[in-house]
Design a protein around this motif. Sequence first.
Motif, short mmCIF file in Angstrom:
data_model
loop_
_atom_site.label_atom_id
_atom_site.label_comp_id
_atom_site.label_asym_id
_atom_site.label_seq_id
_atom_site.Cartn_x
_atom_site.Cartn_y
_atom_site.Cartn_z
N ILE A 191 0.66 -1.21 0.06
CA ILE A 191 -0.02 0.01 -0.13
C ILE A 191 0.87 1.23 -0.16
N LYS A 192 1.85 1.07 0.60
CA LYS A 192 2.92 2.19 0.59
C LYS A 192 3.31 2.80 -0.87
N VAL A 193 3.65 1.76 -1.63
CA VAL A 193 3.96 2.01 -2.94
C VAL A 193 2.83 2.72 -3.82
N LEU A 194 1.46 1.91 -3.41
CA LEU A 194 0.46 2.60 -4.10
C LEU A 194 0.11 4.01 -3.81
N GLU A 195 0.25 4.38 -2.32
CA GLU A 195 0.44 5.63 -2.06
C GLU A 195 1.06 6.71 -3.11
N LYS A 196 2.24 6.22 -3.32
CA LYS A 196 3.18 6.94 -3.89
C LYS A 196 2.75 7.15 -5.50
#
Lengths: 197, 197
Positions: free
Chosen positions: A188-193
Amino acid sequence: MFRYPNGKTYNPGAVPAKKREAKESYSNRGMTLEEDLNETNQFYLNRAIAVIHKKPTPVQIVNVDFPKRSAAVIREAYFKQSSTTDYNGVYKGKYIDFEAKETQSDTSFPLKNFHEHQISHMKMVIDHGGISFVILSAFGSVYLMEAAVLFEFWERKESGGRKSISKKEIEASSHLIPLGYQPRIDYIKVLEKLYFH
Amino acid sequence: MFRYPNGKTYNPGAVPAKKREAKESYSNRGMTLEEDLNETNQFYLNRAIAVIHKKPTPVQIVNVDFPKRSAAVIREAYFKQSSTTDYNGVYKGKYIDFEAKETQSDTSFPLKNFHEHQISHMKMVIDHGGISFVILSAFGSVYLMEAAVLFEFWERKESGGRKSISKKEIEASSHLIPLGYQPRIDYIKVLEKLYFH
């Protein structure tokens, strides 16, 4: 090499010989990666971050026993190929859809890990405004590759090019997913970015 | 009473005695409604209207045979309760999530068709900005009831009230889904009116 707080290194290829054998005869279902993603999704669920689940393994049921006073027993069934990806759900109102695969190869990621119908499913998801990607466990790391990027490598193969994605290509075109204890694979951290900033 | 172009009436309860028996011992899995929804979803997929699939039935696999030169055979497995709803996907970028149930009762819809964890799943979906509802096949019609409405009847039961939703209540609080030949159960038409106009 990532280390868990208990000092163990994270190495998705490091399964005991026996388990690995069972896994391989199970058409590379990737237990370790799957378990880590299930724990990650459970973490997201518990913290009200996202609602994402793995779909059950599709099974063609042929024969069922109904013993008196106990649960129905499936006595003959076969694994079916899924017509979609394995994981989907919702994050911040957006539809999330992905597949997770791992390789033991040190040099490249074989495209035979994906099926034609999974690729077309991911294309449809994107056409309908969803977010689609693959999680690749390879070379001791875990990467998030956006579906649009995967499609390019897939097209190259379809038009007679190489049947795998080289390590260099993955490193250049994908996003390293932070690994940790909780959550284990924080995609999710990657999706956020990528989509939510 | 709806009639198909071939003159047949649509009656979800009208399954042959034998099939109905099998179905009931199958914990009311609702084959007819499921088949109609699968065809509907296939129609939406073919016309690029939406990407919505039924999840596979969750099965706990205990024993698998690996015969030489032929496919793996599951020899012992059990039906598991799903922790989510059966259907999900994407429509116009929004996450869609629903459960479908039918009753043979002429007077009410028993709430025992739903499980606590399905209700909490639907609540989480809504909290995360998804669209959640149930499709109810009852009294010769098919209704779409928004999750928020179902929650109210569920709460009433939880606080000691009646264990079903009366026919009158369903008619007043739900939306009739247009039935047809293609698609058979056009629930997207109802979603359009509710969420996308």
